[in-house]
Design a protein around this motif. Structure first.
Motif, short mmCIF file in Angstrom:
data_model
loop_
_atom_site.label_atom_id
_atom_site.label_comp_id
_atom_site.label_asym_id
_atom_site.label_seq_id
_atom_site.Cartn_x
_atom_site.Cartn_y
_atom_site.Cartn_z
N HIS A 111 -10.68 -3.49 -5.00
CA HIS A 111 -10.76 -4.90 -5.38
C HIS A 111 -9.47 -5.48 -5.97
O HIS A 111 -9.22 -6.67 -5.83
N THR A 144 -7.86 2.55 5.68
CA THR A 144 -8.54 1.72 6.67
C THR A 144 -7.99 0.29 6.65
O THR A 144 -7.21 -0.09 5.77
N LEU A 145 -8.42 -0.50 7.61
CA LEU A 145 -8.05 -1.91 7.62
C LEU A 145 -8.56 -2.61 6.37
O LEU A 145 -7.93 -3.54 5.86
N GLU A 146 -9.69 -2.16 5.87
CA GLU A 146 -10.32 -2.83 4.72
C GLU A 146 -9.66 -2.49 3.39
O GLU A 146 -9.59 -3.33 2.50
N ASN A 147 -9.19 -1.24 3.23
CA ASN A 147 -8.67 -0.85 1.92
C ASN A 147 -7.14 -0.79 1.85
O ASN A 147 -6.58 -0.34 0.87
N GLU A 212 -1.69 -4.41 3.14
CA GLU A 212 -2.40 -5.56 2.58
C GLU A 212 -3.08 -5.18 1.27
O GLU A 212 -3.22 -4.00 0.94
N ASN A 214 -6.06 -4.46 -1.31
CA ASN A 214 -7.33 -3.77 -1.14
C ASN A 214 -8.45 -4.61 -1.76
O ASN A 214 -8.59 -4.68 -2.98
N SER A 216 -11.61 -4.13 -0.79
CA SER A 216 -12.83 -3.36 -0.56
C SER A 216 -13.28 -2.67 -1.84
O SER A 216 -12.63 -2.78 -2.88
N ARG A 220 -7.56 3.74 -2.04
CA ARG A 220 -6.75 4.29 -0.95
C ARG A 220 -5.60 5.07 -1.56
O ARG A 220 -4.46 4.62 -1.61
#
Length: 254
Positions: A111, A144-147, A212, A214, A216, A220
């Motif tokens: 977050h 991942t793309l999300e984190n 980017e 994070n 999520s 990471r």
């Protein structure tokens, strides 16, 4: 050292060992944390302190990274950095006299883990000639793309370096200056590189890359260190990081 990125997966045991050790380091860190040393420094995410310097989140969730000499001062990270497995990999790339320049443990907190804007490592770790710096990036958790996995511009390692961070003249307020400017880059040029835990990515010193924020609910974690081929290479005396008698750039090969 002319490839922009290489991925391999064989470091699951090392992931467990490094995460366990970093948990111990975090548990033992001093508060207040503005008392730092040049050996192992703690860096924090934005917005994790109130106006009195107190944590707004648990300390272990506030850390952005731990740097820059885990490879030299912590036995666990030293052992992983200089492992036979790592030495064999670097030998296979043809490096003759690689030395370890710096190391970092990056948390990329859920977050709040901030972005790493597009950059080239040679902006901060400049050599003459260019092409002598190599980043070794180990995913200690799935990226991942999300984190906030790494993104690269393929082929960008051939375009030179347009921006450099250099030491400012004695007496300067900041101690550091930038020469040149980071060019605007089309986001469509970047290619994401999601990897699973235990993967290793090799990063050319001039390749443009970023990650980017994070947003999520999963961290990471990654351990990364930089190598320089010392044979026939001049480390810029203007770089922010300089070897010292106490902390030289140790040879990777043992």
């Amino acid at each position: 050292m002319d490839s922009w990125c290489w991925k391999g997966s064989c470091l699951q045991t090392e992931c467990v060992t490094m995460q366990r050790r970093i948990g111990e380091i975090v548990a033992e860190m001093e508060v207040p944390l503005h008392c730092r040393t040049d050996k192992i420094r703690f860096f924090f995410e934005k917005g994790v302190f109130d106006n009195k310097g107190n944590f707004l989140v648990p300390p272990e969730k506030a850390i952005n990274k731990i740097a820059h000499a885990l490879h030299a001062y912590d036995p666990v990270f030293k052992r992983v950095t200089h492992s036979p497995k790592m030495q064999a990999l670097v030998r296979s790339l043809g490096l003759q006299k690689p030395v370890v320049v710096q190391s970092m443990y990056i948390f990329k907190q859920p977050h709040i883990g901030g972005e790493a804007s597009s950059h080239q490592d040679a902006t901060f770790l400049y050599t003459e000639p260019l092409g002598r710096v190599l980043g070794v990036w180990i995913a200690l958790e799935d990226a991942t793309l999300e984190n906030g996995c790494l993104w690269f511009i393929p082929g960008s390692h051939t375009s030179g370096v347009e921006r450099r961070m250099v030491r400012a003249p004695a007496g300067s307020v900041t101690g550091l200056n930038f020469l040149g400017s980071e060019p605007a880059r089309d986001d469509s040029l970047f290619v994401p590189t999601p990897v699973q835990r235990g993967a290793l990515i090799l990063i050319h010193g001039e390749v443009v890359h970023k990650s980017e924020a994070n947003l999520s609910d999963r961290s990471r974690h990654a351990y990364t260190f930089h190598l320089m081929e010392a044979s026939g290479t001049t480390w810029s005396p203007e770089n922010w990081l300089q070897p010292t008698a106490e902390l030289p750039f140790p040879p990777l090969y043992t």
